[in-house]
Design an enzyme around this catalytic site. Sequence first.
Site, PDB file in Angstrom:
ATOM      1  CD  GLU A   1      -3.040  -0.918   2.053  1.00 54.29           C
ATOM      2  OE1 GLU A   1      -3.087   0.106   2.726  1.00 54.29           O
ATOM      3  OE2 GLU A   1      -4.009  -1.861   1.956  1.00 54.29           O
TER       4      GLU A   1
ATOM      5  CD  GLU B   1      -4.093  -6.271   4.612  1.00 55.39           C
ATOM      6  OE1 GLU B   1      -5.025  -5.419   4.661  1.00 55.39           O
ATOM      7  OE2 GLU B   1      -3.039  -5.946   5.212  1.00 55.39           O
TER       8      GLU B   1
END
Length: 468
Positions: free
Chosen positions: A158, A265
């Site tokens: 990220e 995730e």
Amino acid sequence: MLVQSALVALGATVVAAVPSLTVQGNKFVNAATGSEFQVVGMAYQIGGSAGYDPSHGKDPLSDGKVCKRDAALMQSLGINTIRVYNLDPYLNHDECASIFNKAGMYMILDVNSPLAGESINSEAPWESYYAGYLNRTFAIVDNFKGYPNTLAFFSGNEVISNVEQGGTAPPYVRAVTRDLKNYIKNHADRAIPVGYSAADVRDVLEDSWNYFQCAIDGEEDNMSKADIFALNSYSWCGESTFQESGYDQLVAMFKTSSVPIFYSEFGCNTPSPRVFTEIQSIYGPDMMGVFSGGVVYEFAQEKNNYGLADVADDGSVKLLSDFDSLKNQYLKVDWASVQSVKASTSSSSNPPKCAESLIKEEGFSNNFTLPVLPPGAQELIDGGAPGAVIGKIIDIDDYSFDYAITGADGSKLTVTVSPLADDSTNVAGSNSGTSSGSGNKTENAGFKVGAKAAPVVLLPFLAGLMAL
Ligand SMILES: *[C@@H]1O[C@H](CO)[C@@H](O)[C@H](O)[C@H]1NC(C)=O
Ligand SMILES: *[C@@H]1O[C@H](CO)[C@@H](O)[C@H](O)[C@H]1NC(C)=O
Ligand SMILES: *[C@@H]1O[C@H](CO)[C@@H](O)[C@H](O)[C@H]1NC(C)=O
Ligand SMILES: *[C@@H]1O[C@H](CO)[C@@H](O)[C@H](O)[C@H]1NC(C)=O
């Protein structure tokens, strides 16, 4: 007990391992059987952010007793891969890596950490890309390259969460990917995949994927090209559907991928308790042709409320009802079919060429001239990063631990790792766990990935945990 230990010691001459996987086109493939591999993963950051504490010699894979406990619980759930975020390459991880290996689980490892100097800064990436930073990431490679169950490294997590960051960070993340691949090429005896774990922000997702997967014209061995691409996605919430969750859009976007795609995730926690109905979509016809499974966020409960198990300070564990819900969903999947799809040689699509026109979002970097190595980094790539502990698989002859485990219904549970036979990965329903006191730990054959008509007996719910 003595007899049993002797038997274990005899068997110890062969270091059994999970089967080795390779990346072929957009799939992970078991090289021996030719079957595609689906990640059934769990985010594992025991202790939360405080669980990574290099100044006290602590990270999530540094305590063997804790790994015995958590590997046993995850084995009973059906997990075949853990994702671990923050690791200290100057610690010894042999015991934990060996425990997860024998429990039939791969490891996906982030090379970065949130501590200063240990990741690329999204806002000012040029300030964070220097030899001292690379030094530690290379040491992570040294630390984990020797374990057969090291599945992949993430060069970034990220880093790009909005278009502004997309304007500057991509060349740096791609440069780190290049540097890691060069380091692996020089210092590891197999090509461990390196890739990126993206935020599921639709403004930047497609460009991030294309920026990392494309091939730069004339670049030797495509060294800066990502080998895999993953995303952290929380769009399936409650009793959703393939369409309602937007999973269908992801499948449409990624269907031409040249590299494996998976969720690094997933597991929206609103509404709570969770129902995990996305499992049937991920490991079913909706997604399997395009995705290679996913990683549930996350094993241990933290303040953000995504945990499946409450771990107390004394190491005792209370499972939450979400643990049982997830397990129930895994038990509904026909894993023998899911894990034995033959990889088609024609399915590997070529990567797109890196070109300005490949990038769609105004403001996202379309500059494929990557930053050159910072001063001092080439010496590390050539000569090795000093000081890392070089990991190796060791024999584990005792899987017991003395932490109390309580089920979601309040019952006391006993569970220990069932060491799997060679070339096996863990699969839901195939491991009955071991009740302490029986004094008889039978080797569990586990699930042979790709074995023809492998009989996977789906034991009733809760089979992995024997209530006392
Ligand atoms: C790399 O890390 C080692 C161990 O901490 C240290 O001794 C060495 O000075 C570092 N080298 C660079 C270039 O940062
Ligand atoms: C880079 O990858 C592309 C696509 O797979 C391939 O055609 C090309 O030969 C590769 N380039 C090099 C120099 O290896
Ligand atoms: C592209 O990036 C490189 C290295 O990061 C830089 O030197 C160059 O000026 C950039 N090119 C453009 C057109 O911005
Ligand atoms: C252990 O269990 C296996 C399988 O149930 C059985 O064949 C074996 O005899 C048992 N061994 C002992 C020592 O109880």
